[in-house]
Design a protein around this motif. Structure first.
Motif, PDB file in Angstrom:
ATOM      1  N   ALA A  16      14.114  -0.254  -9.173  1.00 46.87           N
ATOM      2  CA  ALA A  16      13.368  -1.463  -9.001  1.00 46.87           C
ATOM      3  C   ALA A  16      13.306  -1.567 -10.651  1.00 46.87           C
ATOM      4  CB  ALA A  16      12.640  -1.722  -8.201  1.00 46.87           C
ATOM      5  N   ALA A  17      13.048  -2.470 -11.854  1.00 47.53           N
ATOM      6  CA  ALA A  17      12.403  -2.996 -12.450  1.00 47.53           C
ATOM      7  C   ALA A  17      10.839  -3.379 -13.104  1.00 47.53           C
ATOM      8  CB  ALA A  17      12.534  -4.439 -13.097  1.00 47.53           C
ATOM      9  N   PRO A  18      10.740  -2.984 -14.113  1.00 49.45           N
ATOM     10  CA  PRO A  18       8.651  -2.414 -14.112  1.00 49.45           C
ATOM     11  C   PRO A  18       8.342  -3.938 -13.788  1.00 49.45           C
ATOM     12  CG  PRO A  18      10.393  -1.335 -16.072  1.00 49.45           C
ATOM     13  CD  PRO A  18      11.093  -2.418 -14.827  1.00 49.45           C
ATOM     14  N   SER A  19       8.322  -5.157 -13.809  1.00 46.52           N
ATOM     15  CA  SER A  19       7.697  -5.588 -13.478  1.00 46.52           C
ATOM     16  C   SER A  19       7.632  -6.428 -12.373  1.00 46.52           C
ATOM     17  CB  SER A  19       8.594  -7.793 -13.917  1.00 46.52           C
ATOM     18  OG  SER A  19      10.665  -7.393 -13.750  1.00 46.52           O
ATOM     19  N   ASP A  20       8.856  -5.609 -11.089  1.00 52.50           N
ATOM     20  CA  ASP A  20       8.342  -5.347  -9.945  1.00 52.50           C
ATOM     21  C   ASP A  20       8.082  -4.702  -9.100  1.00 52.50           C
ATOM     22  OD1 ASP A  20      11.408  -7.459  -8.782  1.00 52.50           O
ATOM     23  OD2 ASP A  20      12.455  -5.385  -9.409  1.00 52.50           O
ATOM     24  N   LEU A  21       7.090  -3.175 -10.178  1.00 60.31           N
ATOM     25  CA  LEU A  21       6.996  -1.893  -9.579  1.00 60.31           C
ATOM     26  C   LEU A  21       5.244  -2.721 -10.042  1.00 60.31           C
ATOM     27  CD1 LEU A  21       8.899   0.531 -10.900  1.00 60.31           C
ATOM     28  CD2 LEU A  21       8.217  -0.070  -8.713  1.00 60.31           C
ATOM     29  N   ASP A  22       5.009  -4.423 -10.949  1.00 58.94           N
ATOM     30  CA  ASP A  22       4.057  -3.826 -11.189  1.00 58.94           C
ATOM     31  C   ASP A  22       3.535  -5.374 -10.310  1.00 58.94           C
ATOM     32  OD1 ASP A  22       4.166  -3.014 -13.308  1.00 58.94           O
ATOM     33  OD2 ASP A  22       4.681  -4.368 -14.776  1.00 58.94           O
ATOM     34  N   ARG A  23       4.451  -6.335  -9.755  1.00 62.48           N
ATOM     35  CA  ARG A  23       3.883  -6.764  -8.522  1.00 62.48           C
ATOM     36  C   ARG A  23       3.701  -6.199  -7.103  1.00 62.48           C
ATOM     37  NH1 ARG A  23       8.115  -9.354  -5.675  1.00 62.48           N
ATOM     38  NH2 ARG A  23       9.220  -9.193  -6.644  1.00 62.48           N
ATOM     39  N   LEU A  24       4.254  -5.372  -7.783  1.00 62.65           N
ATOM     40  CA  LEU A  24       3.904  -4.586  -5.385  1.00 62.65           C
ATOM     41  C   LEU A  24       2.519  -3.574  -5.682  1.00 62.65           C
ATOM     42  CD1 LEU A  24       7.741  -3.152  -4.854  1.00 62.65           C
ATOM     43  CD2 LEU A  24       6.289  -4.714  -3.782  1.00 62.65           C
ATOM     44  N   GLY A  25       2.381  -3.553  -7.217  1.00 59.55           N
ATOM     45  CA  GLY A  25       0.868  -2.400  -7.546  1.00 59.55           C
ATOM     46  C   GLY A  25      -0.365  -4.065  -7.409  1.00 59.55           C
ATOM     47  N   GLY A  26       0.336  -5.109  -8.215  1.00 63.11           N
ATOM     48  CA  GLY A  26      -0.294  -5.957  -7.945  1.00 63.11           C
ATOM     49  C   GLY A  26      -1.460  -6.515  -6.204  1.00 63.11           C
ATOM     50  N   LEU A  27      -0.100  -6.057  -5.797  1.00 66.19           N
ATOM     51  CA  LEU A  27      -0.386  -6.492  -4.079  1.00 66.19           C
ATOM     52  C   LEU A  27      -1.430  -5.435  -3.003  1.00 66.19           C
ATOM     53  CD1 LEU A  27       3.143  -7.661  -3.366  1.00 66.19           C
ATOM     54  CD2 LEU A  27       1.298  -9.064  -2.916  1.00 66.19           C
ATOM     55  N   ALA A  28      -0.966  -4.054  -3.828  1.00 63.31           N
ATOM     56  CA  ALA A  28      -1.457  -2.830  -3.017  1.00 63.31           C
ATOM     57  C   ALA A  28      -2.733  -3.351  -3.293  1.00 63.31           C
ATOM     58  CB  ALA A  28      -0.985  -1.699  -3.548  1.00 63.31           C
ATOM     59  N   GLU A  29      -3.330  -3.826  -4.645  1.00 67.84           N
ATOM     60  CA  GLU A  29      -4.020  -4.172  -5.183  1.00 67.84           C
ATOM     61  C   GLU A  29      -5.333  -5.010  -4.224  1.00 67.84           C
ATOM     62  OE1 GLU A  29      -5.002  -4.700  -9.188  1.00 67.84           O
ATOM     63  OE2 GLU A  29      -3.753  -2.307  -9.905  1.00 67.84           O
ATOM     64  N   GLN A  30      -4.602  -6.346  -4.123  1.00 70.32           N
ATOM     65  CA  GLN A  30      -4.706  -7.061  -3.269  1.00 70.32           C
ATOM     66  C   GLN A  30      -4.943  -7.104  -1.611  1.00 70.32           C
ATOM     67  OE1 GLN A  30      -2.113 -10.670  -3.136  1.00 70.32           O
ATOM     68  NE2 GLN A  30      -2.180 -10.631  -5.371  1.00 70.32           N
ATOM     69  N   MET A  31      -4.480  -5.902  -1.388  1.00 68.88           N
ATOM     70  CA  MET A  31      -5.062  -5.157   0.184  1.00 68.88           C
ATOM     71  C   MET A  31      -6.071  -4.512   0.302  1.00 68.88           C
ATOM     72  SD  MET A  31      -0.883  -4.230   1.278  1.00 68.88           S
ATOM     73  CE  MET A  31      -0.220  -4.369   0.089  1.00 68.88           C
ATOM     74  N   ASP A  32      -5.770  -3.673  -1.074  1.00 66.33           N
ATOM     75  CA  ASP A  32      -7.618  -3.020  -1.275  1.00 66.33           C
ATOM     76  C   ASP A  32      -8.916  -3.798  -1.391  1.00 66.33           C
ATOM     77  OD1 ASP A  32      -6.380  -0.036  -1.316  1.00 66.33           O
ATOM     78  OD2 ASP A  32      -6.001  -0.246  -3.499  1.00 66.33           O
ATOM     79  N   ALA A  33      -8.805  -4.706  -1.976  1.00 65.09           N
ATOM     80  CA  ALA A  33      -9.934  -5.292  -2.489  1.00 65.09           C
ATOM     81  C   ALA A  33      -9.430  -6.770  -0.787  1.00 65.09           C
ATOM     82  CB  ALA A  33      -9.306  -6.707  -3.130  1.00 65.09           C
ATOM     83  N   ALA A  34      -8.932  -6.617  -0.132  1.00 73.00           N
ATOM     84  CA  ALA A  34      -9.155  -7.766   1.116  1.00 73.00           C
ATOM     85  C   ALA A  34     -10.425  -7.366   1.942  1.00 73.00           C
ATOM     86  CB  ALA A  34      -7.985  -7.726   1.771  1.00 73.00           C
ATOM     87  N   VAL A  35     -11.071  -8.701   2.348  1.00 70.23           N
ATOM     88  CA  VAL A  35     -12.179  -8.260   2.919  1.00 70.23           C
ATOM     89  C   VAL A  35     -12.103  -8.525   4.707  1.00 70.23           C
ATOM     90  CG1 VAL A  35     -14.158  -9.786   3.765  1.00 70.23           C
ATOM     91  CG2 VAL A  35     -13.911  -9.080   1.241  1.00 70.23           C
ATOM     92  N   GLU A  36     -11.413  -9.816   5.169  1.00 71.66           N
ATOM     93  CA  GLU A  36     -10.546  -9.685   6.164  1.00 71.66           C
ATOM     94  C   GLU A  36      -8.730  -9.808   6.805  1.00 71.66           C
ATOM     95  OE1 GLU A  36     -12.503 -10.969   8.275  1.00 71.66           O
ATOM     96  OE2 GLU A  36     -14.124 -11.390   7.191  1.00 71.66           O
ATOM     97  N   PHE A  37      -8.851  -9.237   7.699  1.00 66.34           N
ATOM     98  CA  PHE A  37      -7.494  -8.633   8.440  1.00 66.34           C
ATOM     99  C   PHE A  37      -6.386  -9.073   7.286  1.00 66.34           C
ATOM    100  CE2 PHE A  37      -4.215  -8.062  10.799  1.00 66.34           C
ATOM    101  CZ  PHE A  37      -3.347  -6.988   9.944  1.00 66.34           C
ATOM    102  N   GLU A  38      -6.717 -10.533   7.807  1.00 67.17           N
ATOM    103  CA  GLU A  38      -5.667 -11.498   6.827  1.00 67.17           C
ATOM    104  C   GLU A  38      -4.972 -11.668   5.713  1.00 67.17           C
ATOM    105  OE1 GLU A  38      -8.787 -12.719   8.525  1.00 67.17           O
ATOM    106  OE2 GLU A  38      -7.824 -12.887  11.087  1.00 67.17           O
ATOM    107  N   GLY A  39      -6.354 -11.746   5.012  1.00 66.81           N
ATOM    108  CA  GLY A  39      -5.755 -11.153   3.819  1.00 66.81           C
ATOM    109  C   GLY A  39      -4.743 -10.547   3.524  1.00 66.81           C
ATOM    110  N   TYR A  40      -5.759  -9.309   3.654  1.00 65.51           N
ATOM    111  CA  TYR A  40      -4.643  -7.978   3.481  1.00 65.51           C
ATOM    112  C   TYR A  40      -3.387  -8.281   4.479  1.00 65.51           C
ATOM    113  CZ  TYR A  40      -2.914  -3.193   4.871  1.00 65.51           C
ATOM    114  OH  TYR A  40      -2.555  -1.614   4.509  1.00 65.51           O
ATOM    115  N   ARG A  41      -2.696  -8.691   5.276  1.00 63.02           N
ATOM    116  CA  ARG A  41      -2.076  -9.411   5.984  1.00 63.02           C
ATOM    117  C   ARG A  41      -0.744  -9.858   5.553  1.00 63.02           C
ATOM    118  NH1 ARG A  41       2.253  -6.799   7.970  1.00 63.02           N
ATOM    119  NH2 ARG A  41       3.272  -9.036   9.631  1.00 63.02           N
ATOM    120  N   ARG A  42      -1.380 -10.271   4.598  1.00 62.66           N
ATOM    121  CA  ARG A  42      -0.878 -11.413   3.816  1.00 62.66           C
ATOM    122  C   ARG A  42       0.035 -10.657   2.446  1.00 62.66           C
ATOM    123  NH1 ARG A  42      -4.748 -15.248   4.958  1.00 62.66           N
ATOM    124  NH2 ARG A  42      -5.496 -14.766   3.460  1.00 62.66           N
TER     125      ARG A  42
END
Length: 94
Positions: A16-42
């Motif tokens: 995968a391209a570094p940009s793909d990995l960066d995007r996936l890492g950003g999504l993992a950060e969003q999951m970590d930061a999610a307060v409600e399950f709906e945000g985590y699930r999205r």
């Protein structure tokens, strides 16, 4: 999906391209930061579809999109303790 196609997809995903990995890492950060399950699930849905997109396989993207849509109703019925979501996200980061 045939096993030969899966091996090919895995090889492309591993490159995968570094940009793909960066995007996936950003999504993992969003999951970590999610307060409600709906945000985590999205973010989780976008993460799994993002892995498929990084593979470059349109068939895998279509299949993953379909599977994530089918699973959403079922997943909504399951309890989501923070420690389980945290453990799941640790697996995402591997």
């Amino acid at each position: 999906m045939q096993s030969g196609h899966l091996v090919s997809v895995r090889g492309r995903a591993e490159r995968a391209a570094p940009s793909d990995l960066d995007r996936l890492g950003g999504l993992a950060e969003q999951m970590d930061a999610a307060v409600e399950f709906e945000g985590y699930r999205r973010a989780d849905v976008r993460f799994h579809i993002g892995i498929a997109e990084a593979s470059g396989s349109a068939r895998l993207v279509a299949a993953m999109t379909e599977v994530q849509g089918q699973m959403s109703d079922l997943i909504a019925l399951i309890a989501h303790p923070k420690e389980v979501l945290r453990a799941s996200n640790e697996q995402h980061r591997r």
